[in-house]
Design a protein around this motif. Structure first.
Motif, short mmCIF file in Angstrom:
data_model
loop_
_atom_site.label_atom_id
_atom_site.label_comp_id
_atom_site.label_asym_id
_atom_site.label_seq_id
_atom_site.Cartn_x
_atom_site.Cartn_y
_atom_site.Cartn_z
N ALA A 91 5.56 10.30 14.19
CA ALA A 91 6.30 11.39 14.64
C ALA A 91 5.85 11.70 15.94
O ALA A 91 6.55 12.36 16.88
N GLN A 92 4.56 11.78 16.18
CA GLN A 92 3.97 12.20 17.37
C GLN A 92 4.61 11.11 18.60
O GLN A 92 5.05 11.56 19.62
N ALA A 93 4.64 10.01 18.32
CA ALA A 93 5.18 8.78 19.23
C ALA A 93 6.61 8.98 19.61
O ALA A 93 7.11 8.80 20.76
N ALA A 94 7.35 9.59 18.62
CA ALA A 94 8.75 9.81 18.68
C ALA A 94 8.92 11.36 19.56
O ALA A 94 9.97 11.65 19.49
N GLY A 95 7.94 12.21 19.70
CA GLY A 95 8.27 13.33 20.32
C GLY A 95 8.39 14.41 19.40
O GLY A 95 8.99 15.36 19.83
N GLY B 264 0.93 -1.28 0.09
CA GLY B 264 -0.09 0.05 0.02
C GLY B 264 0.94 1.20 -0.04
O GLY B 264 2.01 1.15 -0.07
N ILE B 265 0.25 2.27 -0.13
CA ILE B 265 0.73 3.79 0.33
C ILE B 265 1.67 3.97 1.29
O ILE B 265 0.72 3.55 2.57
N GLU B 266 2.78 4.07 1.46
CA GLU B 266 3.45 4.57 2.71
C GLU B 266 4.51 5.61 2.71
O GLU B 266 5.27 5.62 1.58
N LEU B 267 4.34 6.37 3.59
CA LEU B 267 5.43 7.65 3.52
C LEU B 267 6.76 6.94 4.05
O LEU B 267 6.80 6.49 4.75
N PRO B 268 7.95 7.74 3.59
CA PRO B 268 9.12 7.27 4.19
C PRO B 268 9.18 7.49 5.78
O PRO B 268 8.78 8.35 6.03
N ASP B 269 9.69 6.77 6.46
CA ASP B 269 9.90 7.04 7.78
C ASP B 269 11.34 6.60 8.39
O ASP B 269 11.79 5.57 8.69
N THR B 270 12.47 7.52 8.16
CA THR B 270 13.72 7.51 8.63
C THR B 270 13.93 7.82 10.05
O THR B 270 14.84 7.75 10.74
N GLY B 271 12.80 8.09 10.85
CA GLY B 271 12.98 8.69 12.34
C GLY B 271 12.98 10.33 12.34
O GLY B 271 13.02 10.89 13.27
N ASP B 272 13.45 11.03 10.96
CA ASP B 272 13.58 12.38 11.05
C ASP B 272 12.23 13.06 10.32
O ASP B 272 12.47 13.07 9.12
N LEU B 273 11.25 13.69 10.96
CA LEU B 273 10.01 13.90 10.38
C LEU B 273 10.47 15.12 9.30
O LEU B 273 9.85 15.02 8.07
#
Lengths: 199, 199
Positions: free
Chosen positions: A147-151, A78-87
């Protein structure tokens, strides 16, 4: 005779499907949605009308599938945005890519034609929201929740407002051709949206 | 015979002008810009085609004037945003009023029809920018410069980006009918835009 498709007929079907969806995108760009017909799609794709009606119930359904494949991943996910941990980094990547896509005439012409139909047709707009806008928006929300979960984004951020601030100026500039769809514009939108919601 | 118009002929002219512009707005809503003709406008307004051609060089020119009168002030002055000295308060007033206008079918239908033409016609888009978008945007910039002078907005604010953040989400929601155009949405946009640019 086997009842399941043979490898040859599966390959033929897939070739026809790709030809039909490609023809549909080209014809929307040439004619606009209103003048597009199943007959014209069949003629350009080199298939019979019945082949199209076997797979799709309506013109609208073919059009949406022809545009959906543009956002499909090669691995079928499915569609997924990249998530490197840096919003901020990931949003710049996505917004720059979106700006580049909408600068590409082959990519943007059919979506532009469809948008003008959607603006004047509330029923088509509802189908568009369900089939294209909602899955995209949910993928964006997932990235923002991460990103919310990562603060990196406050827990009380209005995610839909965030997405509107990020994308609506880009969409407007694209539709009205009122300025360049370039990396500096994409970056400025990311910076502004993040600043609007920082604690 | 006097060469200047008599009071009676001036009144007749003004009545015809109002009838033509009203007929134009109604017909754009009914037919869309593409199908609108000078003949149809003349018929609905109850005037001869030559009356229209005497005052306007083209269909596009009548259409723009028919929409421009919607933003004219009763005192005949140019477009000006309120300036009470409180930027946030004034922006809320303006955004709420804009949201209310675009919720009014009689107001929004002709502008919606024109927008779909503009999206597909770069020449019409250029005329639109010059005649409608630029004067509106310059009025918005003037109000923001006044806020900069009053220390309510940083001197280095990208005023066009600020205006895009404020208005593009509203325009998009209106065009795609994707949510209510209400006061809470207007207020949320003002808050977000101001937060994006605070020092």
């Amino acid at each position: 005779m086997p009842t399941s498709p043979t490898p040859n007929s599966t390959r033929r079907s897939e070739r026809s499907r790709v030809a039909i969806l490609t023809a549909t995108r080209e014809l929307i760009g040439d004619l606009g949605y209103a003048k597009l017909t199943i007959e014209a799609i069949a003629a350009r794709a080199g298939v019979g009308k019945q082949t199209i009606y076997r797979w799709w119930p309506s013109k609208g359904a073919v059009v949406f599938d022809s545009l959906l494949v543009l956002s499909e991943r090669p691995d079928g996910g499915g569609i997924e945005l990249p998530d490197t941990g840096d919003l901020e980094h990931d949003l710049r990547t996505v917004l720059r890519a979106t700006a580049a896509e909408f600068s590409d005439p082959a990519f943007e012409a059919p979506i532009r034609a469809l948008n003008t139909e959607i603006i004047n047709d509330p029923d088509l707009a509802a189908v568009y929201r369900e089939k294209m806008e909602s899955p995209m928006r949910e993928a964006k929300r997932r990235r923002l929740r991460s990103a919310q979960a990562a603060g990196q984004l406050p827990a009380d951020t209005d995610l839909d407002l965030f997405i509107d601030l990020l994308y609506a100026p880009l969409t407007q500039r694209w539709l009205l051709r009122s300025g360049p769809l370039d990396a500096p514009f994409a970056d400025a939108l990311v910076t502004a949206a993040l600043r609007a919601f920082r604690p």
